[in-house]
Design a protein around this motif. Structure first.
Motif, PDB file in Angstrom:
ATOM      1  N   ILE A 145       0.684  -1.296   0.361  1.00 52.49           N
ATOM      2  CA  ILE A 145       0.037  -0.104  -0.166  1.00 52.49           C
ATOM      3  C   ILE A 145       1.094   0.653  -0.031  1.00 52.49           C
ATOM      4  O   ILE A 145       1.764   1.054   0.510  1.00 52.49           O
ATOM      5  CB  ILE A 145      -1.264  -0.137   1.456  1.00 52.49           C
ATOM      6  CG1 ILE A 145      -1.863  -1.278   1.745  1.00 52.49           C
ATOM      7  CG2 ILE A 145      -1.583   1.436   1.096  1.00 52.49           C
ATOM      8  CD1 ILE A 145      -2.954  -0.826   2.323  1.00 52.49           C
ATOM      9  N   ARG A 146       0.873   2.084  -0.639  1.00 51.91           N
ATOM     10  CA  ARG A 146       1.254   3.425  -1.146  1.00 51.91           C
ATOM     11  C   ARG A 146       0.190   4.049  -0.318  1.00 51.91           C
ATOM     12  O   ARG A 146      -0.902   4.252  -0.293  1.00 51.91           O
ATOM     13  CB  ARG A 146       1.814   3.543  -2.406  1.00 51.91           C
ATOM     14  CG  ARG A 146       1.910   5.295  -2.126  1.00 51.91           C
ATOM     15  CD  ARG A 146       3.443   4.774  -2.260  1.00 51.91           C
ATOM     16  NE  ARG A 146       4.022   4.248  -3.541  1.00 51.91           N
ATOM     17  CZ  ARG A 146       5.380   4.110  -3.244  1.00 51.91           C
ATOM     18  NH1 ARG A 146       6.252   4.829  -1.837  1.00 51.91           N
ATOM     19  NH2 ARG A 146       6.391   3.289  -3.601  1.00 51.91           N
ATOM     20  N   HIS A 147       0.958   5.038   0.582  1.00 49.29           N
ATOM     21  CA  HIS A 147       0.165   6.144   1.177  1.00 49.29           C
ATOM     22  C   HIS A 147       1.005   6.881   1.252  1.00 49.29           C
ATOM     23  O   HIS A 147       2.206   7.605   1.380  1.00 49.29           O
ATOM     24  CB  HIS A 147       0.676   5.933   2.917  1.00 49.29           C
ATOM     25  CG  HIS A 147      -0.149   6.680   3.717  1.00 49.29           C
ATOM     26  ND1 HIS A 147      -1.283   6.424   4.267  1.00 49.29           N
ATOM     27  CD2 HIS A 147       0.634   7.366   5.208  1.00 49.29           C
ATOM     28  CE1 HIS A 147      -1.512   7.885   5.019  1.00 49.29           C
ATOM     29  NE2 HIS A 147      -0.671   8.189   5.491  1.00 49.29           N
ATOM     30  N   LEU A 148      -0.020   8.223   0.920  1.00 49.59           N
ATOM     31  CA  LEU A 148       0.370   9.432   0.047  1.00 49.59           C
ATOM     32  C   LEU A 148      -0.644  10.188   0.825  1.00 49.59           C
ATOM     33  O   LEU A 148      -1.471  10.706   1.509  1.00 49.59           O
ATOM     34  CB  LEU A 148       0.207   9.765  -1.264  1.00 49.59           C
ATOM     35  CG  LEU A 148       0.623   9.070  -2.018  1.00 49.59           C
ATOM     36  CD1 LEU A 148      -0.248   8.937  -3.353  1.00 49.59           C
ATOM     37  CD2 LEU A 148       1.722   9.375  -1.810  1.00 49.59           C
ATOM     38  N   VAL A 149       0.338  11.838   1.433  1.00 45.49           N
ATOM     39  CA  VAL A 149      -0.370  12.374   1.837  1.00 45.49           C
ATOM     40  C   VAL A 149       0.419  13.558   1.369  1.00 45.49           C
ATOM     41  O   VAL A 149       1.244  13.945   1.548  1.00 45.49           O
ATOM     42  CB  VAL A 149      -0.342  12.504   3.832  1.00 45.49           C
ATOM     43  CG1 VAL A 149      -0.593  13.659   4.113  1.00 45.49           C
ATOM     44  CG2 VAL A 149      -0.418  11.407   4.060  1.00 45.49           C
ATOM     45  N   LEU A 150      -0.996  14.799   1.836  1.00 44.73           N
ATOM     46  CA  LEU A 150      -0.258  16.021   0.974  1.00 44.73           C
ATOM     47  C   LEU A 150      -1.213  17.311   1.715  1.00 44.73           C
ATOM     48  O   LEU A 150      -1.978  17.039   2.731  1.00 44.73           O
ATOM     49  CB  LEU A 150      -1.103  16.825  -0.531  1.00 44.73           C
ATOM     50  CG  LEU A 150      -0.702  15.539  -1.739  1.00 44.73           C
ATOM     51  CD1 LEU A 150      -1.235  16.410  -3.000  1.00 44.73           C
ATOM     52  CD2 LEU A 150       0.752  15.667  -1.975  1.00 44.73           C
ATOM     53  N   PHE A 151       0.329  17.876   2.452  1.00 39.86           N
ATOM     54  CA  PHE A 151      -0.176  19.127   3.566  1.00 39.86           C
ATOM     55  C   PHE A 151      -0.669  20.506   2.920  1.00 39.86           C
ATOM     56  O   PHE A 151       0.204  20.881   2.252  1.00 39.86           O
ATOM     57  CB  PHE A 151       0.631  19.320   4.796  1.00 39.86           C
ATOM     58  CG  PHE A 151       0.997  17.487   5.394  1.00 39.86           C
ATOM     59  CD1 PHE A 151      -0.248  17.151   6.928  1.00 39.86           C
ATOM     60  CD2 PHE A 151       1.668  16.466   5.187  1.00 39.86           C
ATOM     61  CE1 PHE A 151       0.222  16.585   7.675  1.00 39.86           C
ATOM     62  CE2 PHE A 151       0.916  15.821   5.625  1.00 39.86           C
ATOM     63  CZ  PHE A 151       1.218  15.197   6.318  1.00 39.86           C
ATOM     64  N   LYS A 152      -1.427  20.846   3.397  1.00 40.16           N
ATOM     65  CA  LYS A 152      -1.535  22.585   3.241  1.00 40.16           C
ATOM     66  C   LYS A 152      -1.125  23.950   4.462  1.00 40.16           C
ATOM     67  O   LYS A 152      -2.602  23.446   5.159  1.00 40.16           O
ATOM     68  CB  LYS A 152      -3.146  23.688   2.420  1.00 40.16           C
ATOM     69  CG  LYS A 152      -2.991  24.168   1.866  1.00 40.16           C
ATOM     70  CD  LYS A 152      -2.418  24.562   0.536  1.00 40.16           C
ATOM     71  CE  LYS A 152      -2.860  25.658   0.025  1.00 40.16           C
ATOM     72  NZ  LYS A 152      -2.172  25.796  -1.252  1.00 40.16           N
ATOM     73  N   LEU A 153      -0.739  24.714   4.283  1.00 42.68           N
ATOM     74  CA  LEU A 153      -0.373  25.111   6.207  1.00 42.68           C
ATOM     75  C   LEU A 153      -1.836  26.061   5.627  1.00 42.68           C
ATOM     76  O   LEU A 153      -1.849  26.435   4.621  1.00 42.68           O
ATOM     77  CB  LEU A 153       0.370  25.757   5.306  1.00 42.68           C
ATOM     78  CG  LEU A 153       2.386  25.837   5.505  1.00 42.68           C
ATOM     79  CD1 LEU A 153       3.412  26.546   5.586  1.00 42.68           C
ATOM     80  CD2 LEU A 153       2.333  24.493   6.956  1.00 42.68           C
ATOM     81  N   ASN A 154      -1.912  26.550   6.823  1.00 46.15           N
ATOM     82  CA  ASN A 154      -3.179  27.129   7.063  1.00 46.15           C
ATOM     83  C   ASN A 154      -3.182  28.752   6.983  1.00 46.15           C
ATOM     84  O   ASN A 154      -1.513  29.062   6.785  1.00 46.15           O
ATOM     85  CB  ASN A 154      -3.900  27.460   8.461  1.00 46.15           C
ATOM     86  CG  ASN A 154      -4.521  25.731   8.836  1.00 46.15           C
ATOM     87  OD1 ASN A 154      -4.642  25.557   8.083  1.00 46.15           O
ATOM     88  ND2 ASN A 154      -3.962  25.831  10.626  1.00 46.15           N
ATOM     89  N   GLU A 155      -3.868  29.576   6.524  1.00 48.78           N
ATOM     90  CA  GLU A 155      -3.857  30.655   5.986  1.00 48.78           C
ATOM     91  C   GLU A 155      -2.923  31.383   6.843  1.00 48.78           C
ATOM     92  O   GLU A 155      -2.992  31.990   8.438  1.00 48.78           O
ATOM     93  CB  GLU A 155      -5.449  31.636   5.796  1.00 48.78           C
ATOM     94  CG  GLU A 155      -5.134  32.907   5.011  1.00 48.78           C
ATOM     95  CD  GLU A 155      -4.630  33.550   3.236  1.00 48.78           C
ATOM     96  OE1 GLU A 155      -3.762  33.845   3.103  1.00 48.78           O
ATOM     97  OE2 GLU A 155      -4.848  31.862   3.452  1.00 48.78           O
ATOM     98  N   GLY A 156      -2.143  32.195   6.601  1.00 51.82           N
ATOM     99  CA  GLY A 156      -0.909  33.222   7.132  1.00 51.82           C
ATOM    100  C   GLY A 156      -0.198  32.338   7.954  1.00 51.82           C
ATOM    101  O   GLY A 156       0.866  33.153   8.638  1.00 51.82           O
ATOM    102  N   VAL A 157       0.307  31.020   7.798  1.00 53.59           N
ATOM    103  CA  VAL A 157       1.649  29.492   8.630  1.00 53.59           C
ATOM    104  C   VAL A 157       2.859  30.308   7.687  1.00 53.59           C
ATOM    105  O   VAL A 157       2.450  29.865   6.441  1.00 53.59           O
ATOM    106  CB  VAL A 157       0.756  28.964   9.027  1.00 53.59           C
ATOM    107  CG1 VAL A 157       1.963  28.574   9.474  1.00 53.59           C
ATOM    108  CG2 VAL A 157      -0.400  28.799   9.542  1.00 53.59           C
ATOM    109  N   ALA A 158       4.334  30.218   7.975  1.00 56.96           N
ATOM    110  CA  ALA A 158       4.491  30.919   7.041  1.00 56.96           C
ATOM    111  C   ALA A 158       5.681  29.317   7.528  1.00 56.96           C
ATOM    112  O   ALA A 158       5.995  28.523   8.166  1.00 56.96           O
ATOM    113  CB  ALA A 158       5.980  31.126   7.338  1.00 56.96           C
ATOM    114  N   LYS A 159       6.654  28.486   5.995  1.00 60.00           N
ATOM    115  CA  LYS A 159       6.821  27.276   6.338  1.00 60.00           C
ATOM    116  C   LYS A 159       8.448  27.882   7.885  1.00 60.00           C
ATOM    117  O   LYS A 159       9.074  26.009   8.287  1.00 60.00           O
ATOM    118  CB  LYS A 159       7.337  26.430   5.528  1.00 60.00           C
ATOM    119  CG  LYS A 159       8.275  27.437   4.630  1.00 60.00           C
ATOM    120  CD  LYS A 159       8.756  26.197   3.625  1.00 60.00           C
ATOM    121  CE  LYS A 159       9.394  26.495   2.521  1.00 60.00           C
ATOM    122  NZ  LYS A 159       9.411  25.945   1.155  1.00 60.00           N
TER     123      LYS A 159
END
Length: 97
Positions: free
Chosen positions: A2-16
């Motif tokens: 099983i390939r488990h893929l996750v894509l994350f989106k930072l919340n508005e105003g959050v810097a990496k």
């Protein structure tokens, strides 16, 4: 497998480069060495800068549904998820390969 893929989106105003984001990244970077069920482990920032792009991704491989469940419930994974929950949303896909 099983390939488990996750894509994350930072919340508005959050810097990496915020400390809490850096802590979340560090927590995920170490999972490949902490969870035996993971056959492959990759994670990192998306290089594409587009409105529809997500910010961070995880790409992992496990043997089967039992191994996936062991990974998902592992304390180190749960600790990382708790950090990311504070500053991001995500989508997942689990595909048989």
């Amino acid at each position: 497998m099983i390939r488990h893929l996750v894509l994350f989106k930072l919340n508005e105003g959050v810097a990496k480069d915020e400390p809490r984001v850096l802590a979340g990244v560090a927590a995920f970077e170490g999972l490949g060495k902490q969870i035996d069920e993971l056959r492959e482990w990759q994670c990192g920032w998306n290089l594409t800068v587009r409105d529809i792009a997500y910010d961070y991704a995880i790409n992992s491989l496990v043997d089967d549904a039992e191994a996936l469940q062991a990974y998902l419930t592992h304390p180190a994974h749960q600790a990382g998820v708790a950090l990311w929950r504070e500053f991001a949303t995500w989508v997942i896909a689990d595909i048989e390969v």
